[in-house]
Design a protein around this motif. Structure first.
Motif, PDB file in Angstrom:
ATOM      1  N   TYR A 157     -21.636  73.514  42.281  1.00 10.72           N
ATOM      2  CA  TYR A 157     -20.414  74.118  41.715  1.00 10.72           C
ATOM      3  C   TYR A 157     -20.250  73.879  40.218  1.00 10.72           C
ATOM      4  O   TYR A 157     -19.400  74.501  39.588  1.00 10.72           O
ATOM      5  CB  TYR A 157     -19.173  73.602  42.463  1.00 10.72           C
ATOM      6  CG  TYR A 157     -19.150  74.102  43.889  1.00 10.72           C
ATOM      7  CD1 TYR A 157     -18.510  75.294  44.219  1.00 10.72           C
ATOM      8  CD2 TYR A 157     -19.821  73.416  44.902  1.00 10.72           C
ATOM      9  CE1 TYR A 157     -18.520  75.769  45.524  1.00 10.72           C
ATOM     10  CE2 TYR A 157     -19.835  73.891  46.206  1.00 10.72           C
ATOM     11  CZ  TYR A 157     -19.174  75.064  46.507  1.00 10.72           C
ATOM     12  OH  TYR A 157     -19.193  75.547  47.791  1.00 10.72           O
ATOM     13  N   MET A 158     -21.022  72.990  39.622  1.00 17.29           N
ATOM     14  CA  MET A 158     -20.868  72.704  38.192  1.00 17.29           C
ATOM     15  C   MET A 158     -21.382  73.893  37.383  1.00 17.29           C
ATOM     16  O   MET A 158     -22.465  74.399  37.652  1.00 17.29           O
ATOM     17  CB  MET A 158     -21.629  71.418  37.857  1.00 17.29           C
ATOM     18  CG  MET A 158     -21.209  70.840  36.541  1.00 17.29           C
ATOM     19  SD  MET A 158     -21.440  69.046  36.493  1.00 17.29           S
ATOM     20  CE  MET A 158     -23.190  68.891  36.642  1.00 17.29           C
ATOM     21  N   ASP A 159     -20.584  74.322  36.409  1.00 13.89           N
ATOM     22  CA  ASP A 159     -20.923  75.499  35.611  1.00 13.89           C
ATOM     23  C   ASP A 159     -21.389  75.028  34.223  1.00 13.89           C
ATOM     24  O   ASP A 159     -20.575  74.570  33.402  1.00 13.89           O
ATOM     25  CB  ASP A 159     -19.679  76.398  35.496  1.00 13.89           C
ATOM     26  CG  ASP A 159     -19.973  77.688  34.754  1.00 13.89           C
ATOM     27  OD1 ASP A 159     -21.023  77.774  34.090  1.00 13.89           O
ATOM     28  OD2 ASP A 159     -19.139  78.605  34.839  1.00 13.89           O
ATOM     29  N   ASP A 160     -22.691  75.158  33.969  1.00 15.84           N
ATOM     30  CA  ASP A 160     -23.260  74.654  32.714  1.00 15.84           C
ATOM     31  C   ASP A 160     -22.780  75.413  31.480  1.00 15.84           C
ATOM     32  O   ASP A 160     -22.941  74.937  30.362  1.00 15.84           O
ATOM     33  CB  ASP A 160     -24.799  74.694  32.777  1.00 15.84           C
ATOM     34  CG  ASP A 160     -25.338  73.645  33.736  1.00 15.84           C
ATOM     35  OD1 ASP A 160     -24.621  72.649  33.958  1.00 15.84           O
ATOM     36  OD2 ASP A 160     -26.444  73.832  34.274  1.00 15.84           O
ATOM     37  N   SER A 161     -22.183  76.594  31.678  1.00 11.41           N
ATOM     38  CA  SER A 161     -21.709  77.349  30.515  1.00 11.41           C
ATOM     39  C   SER A 161     -20.331  76.840  30.048  1.00 11.41           C
ATOM     40  O   SER A 161     -19.791  77.308  29.056  1.00 11.41           O
ATOM     41  CB  SER A 161     -21.625  78.841  30.855  1.00 11.41           C
ATOM     42  OG  SER A 161     -20.568  79.061  31.776  1.00 11.41           O
ATOM     43  N   LYS A 162     -19.756  75.906  30.779  1.00 14.75           N
ATOM     44  CA  LYS A 162     -18.413  75.391  30.469  1.00 14.75           C
ATOM     45  C   LYS A 162     -18.491  73.942  29.963  1.00 14.75           C
ATOM     46  O   LYS A 162     -19.502  73.267  30.169  1.00 14.75           O
ATOM     47  CB  LYS A 162     -17.558  75.380  31.741  1.00 14.75           C
ATOM     48  CG  LYS A 162     -17.525  76.706  32.479  1.00 14.75           C
ATOM     49  CD  LYS A 162     -16.217  77.368  32.300  1.00 14.75           C
ATOM     50  CE  LYS A 162     -16.212  78.778  32.831  1.00 14.75           C
ATOM     51  NZ  LYS A 162     -15.120  79.563  32.312  1.00 14.75           N
ATOM     52  N   THR A 163     -17.386  73.478  29.388  1.00 18.35           N
ATOM     53  CA  THR A 163     -17.249  72.035  29.172  1.00 18.35           C
ATOM     54  C   THR A 163     -16.668  71.482  30.467  1.00 18.35           C
ATOM     55  O   THR A 163     -15.572  71.864  30.886  1.00 18.35           O
ATOM     56  CB  THR A 163     -16.308  71.733  27.987  1.00 18.35           C
ATOM     57  OG1 THR A 163     -16.821  72.399  26.842  1.00 18.35           O
ATOM     58  CG2 THR A 163     -16.222  70.238  27.729  1.00 18.35           C
ATOM     59  N   VAL A 164     -17.455  70.620  31.109  1.00 17.28           N
ATOM     60  CA  VAL A 164     -17.083  70.169  32.457  1.00 17.28           C
ATOM     61  C   VAL A 164     -16.414  68.792  32.384  1.00 17.28           C
ATOM     62  O   VAL A 164     -16.958  67.853  31.799  1.00 17.28           O
ATOM     63  CB  VAL A 164     -18.336  70.094  33.374  1.00 17.28           C
ATOM     64  CG1 VAL A 164     -17.926  69.692  34.797  1.00 17.28           C
ATOM     65  CG2 VAL A 164     -19.069  71.426  33.399  1.00 17.28           C
ATOM     66  N   ILE A 165     -15.232  68.720  32.985  1.00 20.72           N
ATOM     67  CA  ILE A 165     -14.508  67.450  33.094  1.00 20.72           C
ATOM     68  C   ILE A 165     -14.630  66.988  34.544  1.00 20.72           C
ATOM     69  O   ILE A 165     -14.153  67.663  35.465  1.00 20.72           O
ATOM     70  CB  ILE A 165     -13.012  67.648  32.740  1.00 20.72           C
ATOM     71  CG1 ILE A 165     -12.847  68.185  31.315  1.00 20.72           C
ATOM     72  CG2 ILE A 165     -12.219  66.360  32.942  1.00 20.72           C
ATOM     73  CD1 ILE A 165     -13.327  67.264  30.223  1.00 20.72           C
TER      74      ILE A 165
END
Ligand code: SF4
Ligand code: SF4
Length: 278
Positions: A157-165
């Motif tokens: 579910y982690m989206d590498d195009s985003k800044t992930v918190i």
């Protein structure tokens, strides 16, 4: 960029900091990995678009063809299987100890004697909270470990195009290790109390052992209390921000409505510091 927020103990303001940080970003994804007790949704109030049941594979033994050789039990590092040979010819499985590692199925020499079957462990909720992509893991009541669930949240579910918190569970156990493993930066949230300092020291030991880049945010900061400041200085750890000890924040928190807009620029400043450090 992936940033994990954790703390040595629960109740230090980890979710306050995580949600404020996510709100301050332009293109964020917030993942609540504190699957035993997620509470980011109470403040972000996401619109949930999908709820996906989460299952893990556990062994099921067919005693009609099992030879009771005991190889599966020997391979289980978590003592979740017991095999009793002649004359009892019985197997026992303790599912609350099972970590779904698959070792027992791998070593079983008899085809069909031990198969892996799915068991529901929790669920994953996906949605939107304004401009924030929202993901949350939720362990079912009575389930023992969220480690594999957290691994799935990060893997699928982690989206590498985003800044992930990544809002981590508290403490220094497997679930925390799983959450912070491989991130670009870890924020350790600490309160300026003797207990807060003691737990912070454990977290510092963990992130140092894992070779991760990290800094501290002091929650409930008071100008005349230098407990965390002195330790950070001694250990050459950067303090990224001090969120004040304020009645307003406490009131907003208890009403489930954090003052995101008021602190937005401060948290943009935190992100800038992190970018400079990675
Ligand atoms: S390894 Fe396979 S055959 Fe041996 S005791 Fe376990 S289930 Fe039975
Ligand atoms: S899957 Fe792993 S933890 Fe679970 S019973 Fe088999 S060997 Fe043990």
């Amino acid at each position: 960029m992936k940033i994990a927020i954790t703390s040595g103990k629960g109740g230090t303001g980890k979710t306050t900091i995580s949600t404020m940080l996510a709100y301050s970003l332009d293109n964020p994804q917030y993942i609540d990995c504190d699957a035993e007790e997620p509470n980011g949704h109470l403040f972000l109030k996401p619109k949930i678009e999908k709820t996906i049941p989460y299952t893990e594979l556990v062994p099921q033994i067919n005693e009609d063809i099992c030879t009771f050789c005991g190889k599966c039990a020997d391979a289980c590092a978590y003592k979740a299987l017991v095999v009793m040979g002649e004359p009892l010819k019985k197997t026992m499985f303790f599912d609350e100890l099972c970590h779904s590692c698959g070792a027992c199925a791998y070593v079983c020499p008899v085809e069909g004697a031990l198969i892996e079957v799915p068991k529901r462990v929790g669920e994953i909720r996906v949605g939107k909270a304004g401009h924030i992509d929202f993901v949350m893991g939720l362990l079912d009541v009575g389930q023992a470990s969220a480690t594999q669930l957290i691994a799935t949240l990060k893997r699928e579910y982690m989206d590498d195009s985003k800044t992930v918190i990544l809002d981590s569970p508290p403490g220094t156990s497997c679930t925390v290790v799983e959450t912070i493993d491989g991130v670009d930066f870890v924020i350790l949230v600490a309160e300026p109390t003797p207990f807060g300092l003691s737990d912070l020291k454990l977290s510092v030991e963990l992130v140092r052992d894992m070779g991760l880049n990290f800094g501290i945010i002091v929650n409930k900061h008071e100008e005349d209390n230098g407990l965390i400041e002195d330790y950070a200085q001694q250990e050459s750890i950067p303090i990224l921000y001090r969120l004040p000890f304020s009645k307003d924040i406490a009131k907003s928190y208890s009403n489930g409505a954090l003052p995101f807009e008021k602190y937005k620029n401060d948290f943009k400043g935190v992100i800038k510091q992190i970018e400079e450090r990675i």
